[in-house]
Design a protein around this motif. Structure first.
Motif, PDB file in Angstrom:
ATOM      1  N   CYS A 230      39.609  63.541  40.414  1.00 40.52           N
ATOM      2  CA  CYS A 230      40.577  63.038  41.391  1.00 40.52           C
ATOM      3  C   CYS A 230      41.221  61.715  40.952  1.00 40.52           C
ATOM      4  CB  CYS A 230      39.905  62.861  42.745  1.00 40.52           C
ATOM      5  SG  CYS A 230      39.269  64.393  43.424  1.00 40.52           S
ATOM      6  N   CYS A 231      40.439  60.849  40.348  1.00 38.98           N
ATOM      7  CA  CYS A 231      40.966  59.525  39.962  1.00 38.98           C
ATOM      8  C   CYS A 231      40.322  59.086  38.662  1.00 38.98           C
ATOM      9  CB  CYS A 231      40.672  58.476  41.041  1.00 38.98           C
ATOM     10  SG  CYS A 231      41.389  58.839  42.632  1.00 38.98           S
ATOM     11  N   LEU A 232      41.098  58.293  37.870  1.00 41.27           N
ATOM     12  CA  LEU A 232      40.591  57.683  36.636  1.00 41.27           C
ATOM     13  C   LEU A 232      41.078  56.234  36.566  1.00 41.27           C
ATOM     14  CD1 LEU A 232      41.171  60.491  33.968  1.00 41.27           C
ATOM     15  CD2 LEU A 232      38.957  59.487  34.601  1.00 41.27           C
ATOM     16  N   GLU A 233      40.192  55.341  36.166  1.00 45.50           N
ATOM     17  CA  GLU A 233      40.567  53.913  36.030  1.00 45.50           C
ATOM     18  C   GLU A 233      39.848  53.346  34.812  1.00 45.50           C
ATOM     19  OE1 GLU A 233      42.477  50.261  37.167  1.00 45.50           O
ATOM     20  OE2 GLU A 233      42.747  52.345  37.866  1.00 45.50           O
ATOM     21  N   ILE A 234      40.572  52.599  33.981  1.00 47.08           N
ATOM     22  CA  ILE A 234      39.992  51.963  32.786  1.00 47.08           C
ATOM     23  C   ILE A 234      40.069  50.456  32.962  1.00 47.08           C
ATOM     24  CG2 ILE A 234      40.144  51.724  30.281  1.00 47.08           C
ATOM     25  CD1 ILE A 234      41.761  54.370  30.281  1.00 47.08           C
ATOM     26  N   GLU A 235      38.917  49.788  32.829  1.00 47.74           N
ATOM     27  CA  GLU A 235      38.880  48.326  32.933  1.00 47.74           C
ATOM     28  C   GLU A 235      38.077  47.765  31.770  1.00 47.74           C
ATOM     29  OE1 GLU A 235      40.608  46.575  34.869  1.00 47.74           O
ATOM     30  OE2 GLU A 235      41.296  48.155  36.237  1.00 47.74           O
ATOM     31  N   ARG A 236      38.451  46.552  31.350  1.00 50.19           N
ATOM     32  CA  ARG A 236      37.755  45.900  30.234  1.00 50.19           C
ATOM     33  C   ARG A 236      37.022  44.667  30.749  1.00 50.19           C
ATOM     34  NH1 ARG A 236      41.286  44.257  25.149  1.00 50.19           N
ATOM     35  NH2 ARG A 236      42.171  42.829  26.700  1.00 50.19           N
ATOM     36  N   GLY A 237      35.756  44.579  30.363  1.00 44.60           N
ATOM     37  CA  GLY A 237      34.956  43.428  30.746  1.00 44.60           C
ATOM     38  C   GLY A 237      34.880  42.406  29.627  1.00 44.60           C
ATOM     39  N   MET A 238      33.741  41.715  29.563  1.00 49.43           N
ATOM     40  CA  MET A 238      33.549  40.677  28.555  1.00 49.43           C
ATOM     41  C   MET A 238      32.937  41.261  27.286  1.00 49.43           C
ATOM     42  SD  MET A 238      32.202  37.557  30.994  1.00 49.43           S
ATOM     43  CE  MET A 238      30.931  38.560  31.738  1.00 49.43           C
ATOM     44  N   GLU A 239      33.206  40.602  26.188  1.00 47.12           N
ATOM     45  CA  GLU A 239      32.624  40.928  24.887  1.00 47.12           C
ATOM     46  C   GLU A 239      32.949  42.363  24.456  1.00 47.12           C
ATOM     47  OE1 GLU A 239      28.504  40.111  25.258  1.00 47.12           O
ATOM     48  OE2 GLU A 239      28.772  37.933  25.424  1.00 47.12           O
ATOM     49  N   GLY A 240      34.182  42.818  24.721  1.00 48.13           N
ATOM     50  CA  GLY A 240      34.604  44.137  24.251  1.00 48.13           C
ATOM     51  C   GLY A 240      34.027  45.300  25.024  1.00 48.13           C
ATOM     52  N   LYS A 241      33.430  45.051  26.179  1.00 43.55           N
ATOM     53  CA  LYS A 241      32.821  46.136  26.964  1.00 43.55           C
ATOM     54  C   LYS A 241      33.892  46.755  27.859  1.00 43.55           C
ATOM     55  CE  LYS A 241      28.673  45.559  28.497  1.00 43.55           C
ATOM     56  NZ  LYS A 241      27.510  45.110  29.298  1.00 43.55           N
ATOM     57  N   PHE A 242      33.915  48.110  27.912  1.00 43.78           N
ATOM     58  CA  PHE A 242      34.855  48.832  28.747  1.00 43.78           C
ATOM     59  C   PHE A 242      34.099  49.560  29.853  1.00 43.78           C
ATOM     60  CE2 PHE A 242      37.652  48.015  25.257  1.00 43.78           C
ATOM     61  CZ  PHE A 242      38.938  48.045  25.791  1.00 43.78           C
ATOM     62  N   PHE A 243      34.742  49.614  31.051  1.00 44.16           N
ATOM     63  CA  PHE A 243      34.213  50.347  32.198  1.00 44.16           C
ATOM     64  C   PHE A 243      35.238  51.415  32.565  1.00 44.16           C
ATOM     65  CE2 PHE A 243      32.470  46.114  32.393  1.00 44.16           C
ATOM     66  CZ  PHE A 243      31.132  46.318  32.705  1.00 44.16           C
ATOM     67  N   ILE A 244      34.796  52.660  32.644  1.00 43.35           N
ATOM     68  CA  ILE A 244      35.673  53.767  33.030  1.00 43.35           C
ATOM     69  C   ILE A 244      35.132  54.363  34.325  1.00 43.35           C
ATOM     70  CG2 ILE A 244      36.571  56.033  32.389  1.00 43.35           C
ATOM     71  CD1 ILE A 244      36.247  55.133  29.445  1.00 43.35           C
ATOM     72  N   ILE A 245      35.983  54.371  35.359  1.00 40.43           N
ATOM     73  CA  ILE A 245      35.596  54.929  36.658  1.00 40.43           C
ATOM     74  C   ILE A 245      36.324  56.260  36.827  1.00 40.43           C
ATOM     75  CG2 ILE A 245      35.685  54.591  39.153  1.00 40.43           C
ATOM     76  CD1 ILE A 245      35.557  51.581  38.646  1.00 40.43           C
TER      77      ILE A 245
END
Length: 951
Positions: free
Chosen positions: A183-198
């Motif tokens: 239903c939904c996709l979201e890409i976010e970038r955190g600290m030290e090159g870490k990525f979060f995908i929801i």
């Protein structure tokens, strides 16, 4: 009624009249029904009917751009997706196809690699995407697959190759029944090159977390999904099911990452914040807000969700509801008329924070205005007072309410100190709050309240400042008195004492304490707190009180330390008489360290009182300071030198004579009083010193008389002092001779006096000897005297012969001068006027210069002394009178002859006198020329006239 609380602020009622969510209908009548609408970065795209796409730049709404899809089949637009830059538009068709349109082109391109997939969601790459390239993105399908893709429309490849660079599957989402639509996709970038995908399905919210090595971001997110190939990632699951779900994010202005999220699913809305520092899950502070009671998901399920800073908005078929994320309450509801049709979708432009809603034929826009206006109340009711204050810091009337509520909350929970701090910042009645703490017997909290209240007062509120300062002083003293008597409270006592001293020394309280220092002193005295009385006096720079306190308690060293530290001359003068009686050496050291800042004359009374009752050793301290003043500071005050003389005369006779000799014999350069010094030395029998003073006063007779009582040699040194007065010298030596003859009866010493003074002769001394003295003692002296007389006679004879020879030579020179002459040639000219010399009377000088009489007179006259000028004028008048003919024509001839003879003789004499004055010397070679060497060539009075004549 409306009350104005303060300039620049409006009251709550007026604020309520302006809704937070202000709806505006867009003046737009679509030619066909609206299928879908997306907005991003002020770029709006809507699908109309079957084949039309309308693009509008909201910055230029009057210039819409229409694009035809060019489809001949029955395909319809299923969903549209617009990236964060507003450049890349994806159009999903219900035929499992996907089209692409870039903002810079007019032609829709088909994405061949995407064919066969019904696109449900797209996760845009906000970190690598640009206007011509999407970067690696994620695509979710209705079958649960997640694909990674990239679209590029760079020039050169736009017409030669497909825009989709690649399209590869990276993961499949499943629920308990199998694969479920993404239903939904979201890409976010955190600290030290870490990525979060929801990623969300209808019932589950998945999180994929992983690092993408720096420099490999362009390669995509396959490595992150590969980690979860064998096991499920972390997810949230809820039992109810809407048949779909939707997630919304709130991104504050000037920030690139969202700060909170809201996931609309079957059981309600999962709300929380995003914490990028967490290792495994970005979701934080999660809670589920159930749907309002009038929403039945079986009948009127919510269609869309939008998240703002403090609210999430739910779109229902006929209305919009806004729910506060702080308390879950519905704060806004907007019902749409039936004529507009059923509401289809609601979206938000994240860059400008505008909310868009559309039906098949109408478009609405909501502006969010001052969303945080009532947030402070909610935080206050939740007892989150710090947040409440944060959101009303620019509204003093609201801040006062929050502070009062926080103060009351702390008081009820017995956090009295915190309560006092808050109460001090409110506008509540001062007396009411103070009584509240007094009744609760919370004196420490009361003190804290008064301190905070005092710090918030304005400089103009002097009465209130005085009241609080005095009251606080009283409370501190009471509290210190209680703690001091309890040994177990020693640490608390020291801490309270430090606070009290900080209070007394506070710069803000300085003026008030200084103006009311008398009252503070009385309070300190009434409590017997001498320690703080001294401390307060030091702060007030009332050093006189401090020193006086130390002296009263025999703390003389401390008193002197205060004086030395603050170097106040007046205090030294006042307390030195007391201190020098007990610590004389230290006091004198302090005086010396003060140097020239102290006037030694003002310290003499202290030294006099001290020296009169002290021993010789103690007097030495007074002498030490006086010597410092005289020799180091080079003081010239007569009082200081006189006092040092008196101390020398009393205790140090040797130093006395040394001082007098060092002072010299010039009365104008002597700084002591000669008469006082003479009387002082006479009283103490210091005859040598008296003789010296007589010599300075030029009283040589008294000096010799006194010196003869002490030492004949001293008398002899005095007798030779009047060098310019031989008569006095002779008189003084006769005194010495008489003393030697008559008192000491020493004939040889008397004869020695004759050899010491050339003015004395044997005949001057003989009368002092008795008659019976034999001549043998004077034989040598008499012979020497006769020889001197004989030499003197011979000198007189020689001088007479020299005078006779000089007179003879002078007579010869006079005779020679009478016969001397000079010759003048006919062509000779006057040295002054340069005219022929023989035309008028003239003078001829031995140097050879020749002048006319009148020319010489004109040159000489201005340089003559006044008396000679007067005499010359008088002689000229007489000469003129003798040259006039006689007015009588009847005198006898004989008488005329006699008169003429007398007049002629007188005339010659007058001319001779004039010559003596005018022709005494050559005007060019004599002293006159030398005396006029500094005389200007041009008369200063005629300088301007002369200068003009040259122009």
């Amino acid at each position: 009624s409306v009350h104005i609380l303060s300039p620049g602020y409006v009251n709550a009622r007026l604020e309520k009249e302006t809704p937070i969510f202000n709806k505006q209908r867009i003046d737009f009548a679509p030619p066909e029904k609206i299928n879908s609408l997306v907005v991003s970065s002020n770029q709006l795209c809507m699908s109309l009917g079957k084949d039309t796409l309308l693009r509008i730049d909201l910055g230029k709404p009057d210039e819409p751009n229409q694009v035809e899809l060019g489809r001949k089949d029955e395909a319809k637009v299923y969903k549209m997706f617009l990236d964060h830059t507003g450049s890349h538009l994806l159009i999903a068709l219900n035929t499992s196809e996907c089209l692409y349109l870039n903002r810079s082109v007019q032609k829709v391109r088909a994405l061949s690699r995407w064919k066969g997939h019904l696109i449900e969601s797209v996760g845009w790459n906000k970190f690598l995407g640009s206007e011509t390239n999407t970067g690696p993105i994620l695509v979710g399908t209705s079958q649960g697959q997640i694909y990674e893709a990239e679209i590029s429309v760079s020039e050169g490849s736009l017409f030669s190759t497909n825009p989709d660079q690649y399209f590869r599957q990276v993961y499949t989402l499943e629920e308990e029944s199998g694969p479920a639509p993404v239903c939904c996709l979201e890409i976010e970038r955190g600290m030290e090159g870490k990525f979060f995908i929801i990623a969300t399905t209808r019932k589950r919210l998945f999180q994929f977390v992983g690092k993408v090595p720096e420099g490999t971001e362009q390669q995509g997110f396959s490595s992150i999904f590969a980690v979860h190939a064998d096991h499920l990632p972390s997810f949230r699951e809820f039992p109810a099911n809407l048949g779909f779900s939707e997630i919304a994010f709130y991104t504050p202005k000037l920030r690139s990452n969202p700060r909170s999220f809201a996931w609309m699913m079957g059981n309600g809305v999962l709300y929380g914040t995003l914490d990028y520092s967490r290792p495994d899950s970005i979701l934080s502070d999660e809670r589920v807000w159930v749907y309002p009671s009038d929403i039945d998901i079986t009948v009127n399920k919510p269609i869309s969700i939008v998240l703002t800073q403090f609210h999430f908005l739910l779109l229902l078929p006929d209305r919009v509801k806004a729910v506060c994320t702080l308390n879950g309450q519905v704060v806004f509801q907007d019902l749409f008329l039936e004529k507009f049709g059923l509401l289809t979708r609601m979206i938000k432009d994240p860059t400008v924070q505008q909310i868009w809603i559309h039906t098949e034929k109408v478009v609405f826009r909501y502006h969010v205005q001052r969303e945080s206006r009532d947030v402070w109340k909610m935080y206050m009711n939740m007892n989150k007072f710090d947040l409440a204050k944060e959101y009303c810091k620019d509204r003093p009337e609201c801040l006062d309410i929050v502070l009062a509520k926080e103060a009351e909350h702390c008081f009820q929970n017995k956090r009295y100190l915190d309560s006092a701090k808050c109460y001090a910042l409110t506008q509540n009645y001062f007396e009411e709050i103070a009584l509240k703490f007094i009744e609760a017997k919370q004196e420490e909290a009361l003190m804290e309240f008064l301190i905070k209240k005092l710090s918030n007062l304005k400089p103009s509120e002097k009465t209130q400042t005085t009241l609080l300062t005095t009251w606080l002083t009283e409370l501190y003293l009471n509290w210190l008195g209680i703690l001091q008597g309890d040994p177990s409270q020693r640490n608390l006592y020291l801490d309270t004492r430090e606070k009290f001293r900080t209070f007394l020394s506070s710069p803000k309280n300085k003026d008030c304490l200084f103006n009311n220092r008398a009252s503070i002193y009385e309070l300190l005295a009434s409590h017997g707190d001498t320690e703080h009385m001294v401390y307060f006096a030091v702060i007030m720079q009332d050093y006189e009180r401090v020193v006086s306190h130390h002296c009263q308690h025999d703390e003389y060293d401390e008193a002197l330390n205060v004086l030395s530290r603050h170097r106040d001359e007046k205090l030294f003068y006042k307390f030195s008489p007391v201190l020098i009686q007990h610590i004389p050496k230290k006091v004198v050291d302090a005086w010396i360290s003060m140097g020239s800042r102290l006037d030694a004359r003002n310290l003499i009374p202290a030294l006099v009182n001290y020296s009169q009752s002290a021993s010789t050793q103690q007097i030495n301290e007074a002498i030490r300071y006086m010597e410092f003043c005289v020799y180091q500071l080079e003081e010239t005050q007569q009082a200081i030198h006189n006092y040092l003389l008196s101390l020398y005369a009393l205790c140090r006779p040797d130093s006395l004579l040394s001082y007098l000799e060092q002072a010299g014999t010039n009365p104008n350069r002597i700084h002591y009083d000669l008469k006082y010094a003479l009387r002082l030395c006479a009283e103490h029998g210091h005859h040598h010193a008296c003789v010296h003073i007589y010599k300075v006063m030029e009283l040589y007779e008294e000096a010799v008389d006194l010196a003869l009582q002490v030492d004949v040699d001293l008398a002899k040194s005095c007798a030779d002092l009047p060098e310019d007065d031989e008569e006095l010298r002779k008189k003084l030596w006769l005194k010495i001779a008489r003393h030697v003859v008559q008192e000491e009866k020493d004939v040889k010493k008397a004869m020695a006096c004759l050899s010491s003074c050339a003015l004395l002769k044997i005949e001057d001394v003989l009368p002092f000897f008795p008659d019976f003295v034999t001549i043998d003692h004077f034989k040598e002296a008499i012979c020497n005297s006769l020889e001197d007389y004989n030499k003197h006679i011979e000198e007189l004879k020689r001088e007479m012969e020299e005078a006779t020879q000089s007179a003879k030579r002078i007579r010869e020179d006079i005779q020679e001068m009478r016969n001397k002459y000079g010759s003048v040639e006919p062509q000779e000219k006057c040295a002054a006027c340069d005219f022929p010399l023989l035309n008028r009377p003239f003078y001829l000088f031995l140097c050879g210069h020749m002048f006319h009489y009148d020319c010489l007179l004109q040159a000489v006259f201005p340089n003559l002394p006044a008396y000679k000028q007067a005499k010359l004028e008088d002689l000229q008048k007489k000469l003129a009178a003798t040259s006039q003919p006689s007015k009588s024509h009847h005198r006898p001839k004989d008488a005329d002859t006699i008169s003429l003879g007398k007049g002629q003789q007188s005339r010659e004499q007058i001319k001779a006198d004039i010559d003596d004055i005018v022709a005494a010397e050559c005007v060019y070679c004599g002293e006159l020329m030398i005396r006029s060497i500094d005389k200007p060539f041009i008369d200063p009075q005629k300088y301007e006239e002369e200068m003009q004549s040259w122009l």
